[in-house]
Design a protein around this motif. Structure first.
Motif, PDB file in Angstrom:
ATOM      1  N   VAL A  12      68.872 -66.022 -10.349  1.00 43.43           N
ATOM      2  CA  VAL A  12      70.175 -66.682 -10.304  1.00 43.43           C
ATOM      3  C   VAL A  12      69.960 -68.141  -9.928  1.00 43.43           C
ATOM      4  N   LYS A  13      70.865 -68.997 -10.403  1.00 41.65           N
ATOM      5  CA  LYS A  13      70.747 -70.415 -10.066  1.00 41.65           C
ATOM      6  C   LYS A  13      71.923 -70.838  -9.205  1.00 41.65           C
ATOM      7  N   SER A  14      71.701 -71.906  -8.472  1.00 42.23           N
ATOM      8  CA  SER A  14      72.727 -72.456  -7.595  1.00 42.23           C
ATOM      9  C   SER A  14      73.631 -73.398  -8.376  1.00 42.23           C
ATOM     10  N   PRO A  15      74.945 -73.270  -8.198  1.00 37.88           N
ATOM     11  CA  PRO A  15      75.848 -74.229  -8.829  1.00 37.88           C
ATOM     12  C   PRO A  15      75.900 -75.558  -8.069  1.00 37.88           C
ATOM     13  N   ARG A  16      75.355 -75.561  -6.864  1.00 38.26           N
ATOM     14  CA  ARG A  16      75.416 -76.754  -5.998  1.00 38.26           C
ATOM     15  C   ARG A  16      74.166 -77.617  -6.039  1.00 38.26           C
ATOM     16  N   TYR A  21      66.735 -71.966  -7.578  1.00 37.76           N
ATOM     17  CA  TYR A  21      66.872 -70.602  -8.069  1.00 37.76           C
ATOM     18  C   TYR A  21      66.513 -69.597  -6.985  1.00 37.76           C
ATOM     19  N   LEU A  22      67.133 -68.423  -7.043  1.00 37.77           N
ATOM     20  CA  LEU A  22      66.737 -67.282  -6.223  1.00 37.77           C
ATOM     21  C   LEU A  22      66.235 -66.190  -7.149  1.00 37.77           C
ATOM     22  N   TYR A  23      65.088 -65.626  -6.809  1.00 39.20           N
ATOM     23  CA  TYR A  23      64.544 -64.459  -7.486  1.00 39.20           C
ATOM     24  C   TYR A  23      64.859 -63.287  -6.569  1.00 39.20           C
ATOM     25  N   LEU A  24      65.542 -62.265  -7.092  1.00 37.83           N
ATOM     26  CA  LEU A  24      66.038 -61.161  -6.283  1.00 37.83           C
ATOM     27  C   LEU A  24      65.570 -59.821  -6.835  1.00 37.83           C
ATOM     28  N   MET A  45      74.801 -67.981 -10.061  1.00 42.96           N
ATOM     29  CA  MET A  45      75.068 -67.927 -11.497  1.00 42.96           C
ATOM     30  C   MET A  45      73.879 -67.225 -12.158  1.00 42.96           C
ATOM     31  N   ALA A  46      74.137 -66.096 -12.822  1.00 43.96           N
ATOM     32  CA  ALA A  46      73.072 -65.307 -13.434  1.00 43.96           C
ATOM     33  C   ALA A  46      72.333 -66.123 -14.496  1.00 43.96           C
ATOM     34  N   VAL A  47      71.015 -66.033 -14.459  1.00 45.31           N
ATOM     35  CA  VAL A  47      70.169 -66.700 -15.450  1.00 45.31           C
ATOM     36  C   VAL A  47      69.518 -65.652 -16.351  1.00 45.31           C
ATOM     37  N   MET A  48      68.812 -64.688 -15.733  1.00 45.88           N
ATOM     38  CA  MET A  48      68.146 -63.639 -16.514  1.00 45.88           C
ATOM     39  C   MET A  48      67.646 -62.535 -15.597  1.00 45.88           C
ATOM     40  N   THR A  49      67.313 -61.416 -16.217  1.00 45.44           N
ATOM     41  CA  THR A  49      66.611 -60.327 -15.556  1.00 45.44           C
ATOM     42  C   THR A  49      65.227 -60.284 -16.174  1.00 45.44           C
ATOM     43  N   LEU A  50      64.227 -60.105 -15.319  1.00 45.38           N
ATOM     44  CA  LEU A  50      62.844 -60.241 -15.771  1.00 45.38           C
ATOM     45  C   LEU A  50      61.971 -59.188 -15.103  1.00 45.38           C
TER      46      LEU A  50
END
Length: 97
Positions: A12-16, A21-24, A45-50
């Motif tokens: 997910v990425k930060s809108p701010r 990015y956070l990898y969760l 904000m969702a970017v991708m699942t990996l």
């Protein structure tokens, strides 16, 4: 092949903050992320699942460090890259000559 070395992760990425990015862990989501970091990060904000695998490198971070961090603390925070000094110089006021 050991599945313990693999991890399904949401990125997910930060809108701010540009390029933060956070990898969760897909199974835990934002739950392990401390409240102070969530507040600073903003609404993810969702970017991708990996599928993270040690043999498949990531572009800007060491995949083994990402997996280890997620397993240890529940997330990995990727900070924006440092700006090159010559780029910062563009915004430095110049003395009149």
């Amino acid at each position: 092949m050991s599945h313990a070395r693999h991890l399904i992760c949401d990125i997910v990425k930060s809108p701010r903050h540009d390029e933060m990015y956070l990898y969760l862990d897909k199974t835990q989501g934002m739950e392990p992320v401390p409240a102070a970091l969530r507040e600073r990060f903003g609404k993810p904000m969702a970017v991708m699942t990996l599928l993270l695998r040690p043999e498949r490198p990531l572009a800007r971070v060491d995949v083994a460090k990402v997996i280890e961090s997620i397993r240890r603390q529940g997330f990995y925070l990727q900070m924006p890259p440092a700006k090159a000094p010559y780029l910062l110089d563009l915004f430095t006021p110049r003395d009149e000559v």
